[in-house]
Each structure stands twice: as structure tokens, then as C-alpha cells.
Design a protein around this motif. Sequence first.
Motif, PDB file in Angstrom:
ATOM      1  N   ARG A 181      94.504  55.183 -38.138  1.00  0.00           N
ATOM      2  CA  ARG A 181      93.264  56.227 -37.865  1.00  0.00           C
ATOM      3  C   ARG A 181      92.146  55.682 -37.874  1.00  0.00           C
ATOM      4  O   ARG A 181      91.626  54.887 -38.646  1.00  0.00           O
ATOM      5  CB  ARG A 181      93.426  57.288 -38.743  1.00  0.00           C
ATOM      6  N   ALA A 182      91.419  55.473 -36.549  1.00  0.00           N
ATOM      7  CA  ALA A 182      90.085  54.820 -36.443  1.00  0.00           C
ATOM      8  C   ALA A 182      89.104  55.538 -37.478  1.00  0.00           C
ATOM      9  O   ALA A 182      88.951  56.558 -37.647  1.00  0.00           O
ATOM     10  CB  ALA A 182      89.525  55.193 -34.976  1.00  0.00           C
ATOM     11  N   GLY A 183      88.230  54.478 -38.032  1.00  0.00           N
ATOM     12  CA  GLY A 183      87.420  54.954 -38.839  1.00  0.00           C
ATOM     13  C   GLY A 183      87.663  55.182 -40.438  1.00  0.00           C
ATOM     14  O   GLY A 183      86.935  55.167 -41.303  1.00  0.00           O
ATOM     15  N   ASN A 184      89.110  55.056 -40.614  1.00  0.00           N
ATOM     16  CA  ASN A 184      89.145  55.078 -42.019  1.00  0.00           C
ATOM     17  C   ASN A 184      89.003  54.010 -42.711  1.00  0.00           C
ATOM     18  O   ASN A 184      88.972  52.826 -42.371  1.00  0.00           O
ATOM     19  CB  ASN A 184      91.003  55.445 -42.043  1.00  0.00           C
ATOM     20  N   THR A 185      88.639  54.004 -44.099  1.00  0.00           N
ATOM     21  CA  THR A 185      88.439  52.962 -44.854  1.00  0.00           C
ATOM     22  C   THR A 185      89.401  52.915 -46.124  1.00  0.00           C
ATOM     23  O   THR A 185      89.841  53.948 -46.565  1.00  0.00           O
ATOM     24  CB  THR A 185      87.030  53.152 -45.406  1.00  0.00           C
ATOM     25  N   GLY A 186      89.995  51.641 -46.666  1.00  0.00           N
ATOM     26  CA  GLY A 186      90.519  51.253 -47.748  1.00  0.00           C
ATOM     27  C   GLY A 186      91.987  51.976 -47.538  1.00  0.00           C
ATOM     28  O   GLY A 186      92.739  52.219 -48.482  1.00  0.00           O
ATOM     29  N   ALA A 236      94.782  59.769 -33.088  1.00  0.00           N
ATOM     30  CA  ALA A 236      93.838  59.913 -31.694  1.00  0.00           C
ATOM     31  C   ALA A 236      92.486  59.042 -32.210  1.00  0.00           C
ATOM     32  O   ALA A 236      92.268  59.289 -33.405  1.00  0.00           O
ATOM     33  CB  ALA A 236      93.500  61.339 -31.489  1.00  0.00           C
ATOM     34  N   GLY A 237      91.719  58.574 -31.346  1.00  0.00           N
ATOM     35  CA  GLY A 237      90.475  57.683 -31.629  1.00  0.00           C
ATOM     36  C   GLY A 237      90.546  56.555 -30.776  1.00  0.00           C
ATOM     37  O   GLY A 237      91.430  56.627 -30.029  1.00  0.00           O
ATOM     38  N   ASP A 238      89.256  55.957 -30.733  1.00  0.00           N
ATOM     39  CA  ASP A 238      88.971  54.877 -29.737  1.00  0.00           C
ATOM     40  C   ASP A 238      88.970  53.563 -30.701  1.00  0.00           C
ATOM     41  O   ASP A 238      88.592  53.439 -31.829  1.00  0.00           O
ATOM     42  CB  ASP A 238      87.652  54.856 -29.383  1.00  0.00           C
ATOM     43  N   TYR A 239      89.906  52.732 -30.074  1.00  0.00           N
ATOM     44  CA  TYR A 239      90.073  51.454 -30.931  1.00  0.00           C
ATOM     45  C   TYR A 239      89.671  50.270 -29.993  1.00  0.00           C
ATOM     46  O   TYR A 239      90.538  49.743 -29.176  1.00  0.00           O
ATOM     47  CB  TYR A 239      91.868  51.206 -31.028  1.00  0.00           C
ATOM     48  N   PRO A 240      88.429  49.656 -30.176  1.00  0.00           N
ATOM     49  CA  PRO A 240      87.755  48.408 -29.417  1.00  0.00           C
ATOM     50  C   PRO A 240      88.671  47.186 -29.646  1.00  0.00           C
ATOM     51  O   PRO A 240      89.187  47.016 -30.737  1.00  0.00           O
ATOM     52  CB  PRO A 240      86.602  48.379 -30.204  1.00  0.00           C
ATOM     53  N   GLY A 288     101.401  55.959 -29.450  1.00  0.00           N
ATOM     54  CA  GLY A 288      99.914  56.465 -29.485  1.00  0.00           C
ATOM     55  C   GLY A 288     100.050  57.839 -29.590  1.00  0.00           C
ATOM     56  O   GLY A 288     100.838  58.247 -28.468  1.00  0.00           O
ATOM     57  N   ARG A 289      99.463  58.762 -30.431  1.00  0.00           N
ATOM     58  CA  ARG A 289      99.254  60.055 -30.224  1.00  0.00           C
ATOM     59  C   ARG A 289      98.254  60.456 -29.098  1.00  0.00           C
ATOM     60  O   ARG A 289      97.544  59.765 -28.759  1.00  0.00           O
ATOM     61  CB  ARG A 289      99.034  60.700 -31.430  1.00  0.00           C
ATOM     62  N   ASN A 290      98.225  61.888 -28.863  1.00  0.00           N
ATOM     63  CA  ASN A 290      97.529  62.197 -27.577  1.00  0.00           C
ATOM     64  C   ASN A 290      95.918  61.975 -28.096  1.00  0.00           C
ATOM     65  O   ASN A 290      95.405  62.337 -28.973  1.00  0.00           O
ATOM     66  CB  ASN A 290      97.661  63.537 -27.191  1.00  0.00           C
ATOM     67  N   GLY A 291      95.410  61.167 -27.263  1.00  0.00           N
ATOM     68  CA  GLY A 291      94.006  60.813 -27.438  1.00  0.00           C
ATOM     69  C   GLY A 291      93.721  59.478 -28.260  1.00  0.00           C
ATOM     70  O   GLY A 291      92.551  59.078 -28.343  1.00  0.00           O
ATOM     71  N   ALA A 292      94.777  58.633 -28.138  1.00  0.00           N
ATOM     72  CA  ALA A 292      94.669  57.139 -28.729  1.00  0.00           C
ATOM     73  C   ALA A 292      94.144  56.404 -27.701  1.00  0.00           C
ATOM     74  O   ALA A 292      95.198  56.573 -26.780  1.00  0.00           O
ATOM     75  CB  ALA A 292      95.838  56.867 -29.479  1.00  0.00           C
ATOM     76  N   ARG A 293      93.229  55.756 -27.761  1.00  0.00           N
ATOM     77  CA  ARG A 293      92.509  54.870 -26.762  1.00  0.00           C
ATOM     78  C   ARG A 293      92.242  53.438 -27.124  1.00  0.00           C
ATOM     79  O   ARG A 293      91.553  53.273 -27.944  1.00  0.00           O
ATOM     80  CB  ARG A 293      91.346  55.516 -26.067  1.00  0.00           C
ATOM     81  N   ILE A 294      93.110  52.555 -26.119  1.00  0.00           N
ATOM     82  CA  ILE A 294      92.517  50.999 -26.660  1.00  0.00           C
ATOM     83  C   ILE A 294      91.427  50.826 -25.452  1.00  0.00           C
ATOM     84  O   ILE A 294      91.778  50.829 -24.292  1.00  0.00           O
ATOM     85  CB  ILE A 294      93.871  50.219 -26.356  1.00  0.00           C
ATOM     86  N   ILE A 295      90.192  50.512 -25.943  1.00  0.00           N
ATOM     87  CA  ILE A 295      89.131  50.204 -25.212  1.00  0.00           C
ATOM     88  C   ILE A 295      89.016  48.430 -25.366  1.00  0.00           C
ATOM     89  O   ILE A 295      88.655  48.148 -26.377  1.00  0.00           O
ATOM     90  CB  ILE A 295      88.087  51.036 -25.623  1.00  0.00           C
ATOM     91  N   LEU A 296      88.961  47.925 -24.149  1.00  0.00           N
ATOM     92  CA  LEU A 296      88.867  46.644 -24.220  1.00  0.00           C
ATOM     93  C   LEU A 296      87.339  46.314 -23.792  1.00  0.00           C
ATOM     94  O   LEU A 296      86.818  46.935 -22.972  1.00  0.00           O
ATOM     95  CB  LEU A 296      89.542  45.957 -22.793  1.00  0.00           C
TER      96      LEU A 296
END
Length: 321
Positions: free
Chosen positions: A97-102, A131-135, A151-159
Motif C-alpha cells: 500500500r503506497a505511503g504505509n510505514t513500518g 490502489a495508489g501511485d508507485y514511482p 494490482g487492484r483497481n487504481g494501482a499505478r506503476i509510474i516510471l
Amino acid sequence: MVNKNGKFCGLSSGDLCGKCAGHCIIRFVTGPAGPAGPAGPAGADGKDGLDGPTGPQGATGATGPAGATGPAGADGATGATGPAGFEAVNPYELYVRAGNTGGDGSRTNPFATVQEAYARVLPHGTVIIEAGDYPFTQTLNFAKDDVTVFGRNGARIILQAATIPFLITGSNFTLSGLTFTSDNPYPVEFVQIGGDNALVDGNVFFGPDQSGPSTGWVVNRGVVTQNSVSGLRMINNLFYSLRQPAYFNPSSSGNVLYNTVYNTRGFVVDGAFMQFSGNSWGSPANAVDIALLSGTTSGVPYDSVPALEASNSSANVSDQR
């Protein structure tokens, strides 16, 4: 008394008949009964007899109907709260999950990056990307066999760099449900296939808009195969705003089925053996839909070209062989 001739001789019982002694038959005749006298008084009741022995017990009778239910009792006091449980991490099913910590990769506490999850997933396991953006600025090599990345709906791999984000070298790899895009039109592909029997299913690939005719666009691509990989299946993907949706290098083989492609220069077959069927084309139209480069085999699976066009929604096939 009655004599032997049946005559009454007048003697009483006990008298001796001198006249006919030895000649008479003595017979007493009972006279008729007189009237009954009055009944005497009843006798006293006799004593009761002793009780007889008790007989054997009879069979038990049928159970009678149940009585009405009594009123419910009062609720007891609530017990103390037990200690909080925890979810064990399953190395065959890890979450991101994008942005999760630990995070530890469990469903309730996912990893923050795809790289963390892939490093810990076991063969035959699945990485689930929420879902989320993954650079991505570096290549992630998926070298383990039998791994699924979903990937769940909204999961994006951003190059965000000129590097191939997903390099697949393990066999039996599945890539599904992800969206691939970039912040600039880099001259690389989003996914490179180097392992056999890969499945690329239900993904979206698109690049940033590029101005001018497509002949001058940066050569960004959705998928590229390495030479001689086999068993590739590309099914139900969407490609648009790219130089090419896919480039199939020499001796690679597989199936390209039910994909939708528009605003590209079309699939490129460079000496590969790919079976195309059920693909369709949107708007803006592609420069061509399928290009068969020089050196690509004649015969199956590309001949006849009219049959290839018909089985792919009236595809525009550029035959350069």
C-alpha cells in the motif's frame, strides 16, 4: 305305609304289620312341600380378607406436552476484553500500500513498495498491490518462478527514469490488473519478458501525449520480448499513446488475444511466431495495427493475411516480408 300291593295300610313308620309281615314293602312317601316360611334375619358381615400381593408394574405412559417456557434470566456481566490478536504474515500472499510505514506485508499492515514485497514472496506466491501511485526509477527483476503480481483497481506503476521498471525473467509469471505510465515519454518499454510462459492479463499501458506524427515519437513501448521466449500470453490489455503496444523479437512465440489498441504505430512482429486473434482497435487509429517485418516467416501463423485481418476486427496489417 304302603304294602306290597301299593295300598296304604295305615301304619306309621316303625310299626310292624302283623297282617302282612314279611309281605309288605315299606315305602315312605314324602308329601308335597308346604309354603316357604318367612326369611330369617340376615347374618352379620364377615371379616375382610387379607390384601392380595401387588401385581407387576405396568408400562410407562407417553410423555405429556411440554410446559410453557419460563421468563429469560437477566444478562450476566460483560467479561473483560481479551488481548488484541495479530495477523501472521503469509509469505505466499503479501500486500503493498503506497505511503504505509513500518509494514510487514500482511493484509492489515502492508509493505510500502513493490520491491519489499517481491523480495519476501515465495515461489507460487502472490503480491497484491493496493490502489495508489508507485514511482519507479530502477529496474525490478522478477526472477522467481511461479509468482503473481496483481494490482487492484487504481494501482499505478509510474516510471520516472529511463529504465525498464518490470523485467520478468522467471518462468510462469503472471502480471494482472496494473496500470503502467510515466511522467515523460522515455525510450524504454514498461515490461520486458525474458521468461517462458508469462501471462500479461488485464493491464493498461499508456504514455504521455507526444506532439506531431507518430513517426517522430520517442520509442516508448508497452511490452517487449527477448529472443526465443515461448508461451507468452497477452490477453485483455489496453494500449494507447505509445510508439508500439508490443515488440516481438525473433523466435519468441505465444498468443496475443482480445487486446484493445489505439493511437500507436501497432504491434511489431520481428521474426516472432505470435498468434493474433480477437484484437480490436480504437480511436485515434493506429498507423498500422500489425506490422510483419522483413525476415518474419511466411505461412502459419500469418498467412493468409486476409484471414489474419478478419480474425482481428478488420486489422490494418502491414506485410513487409
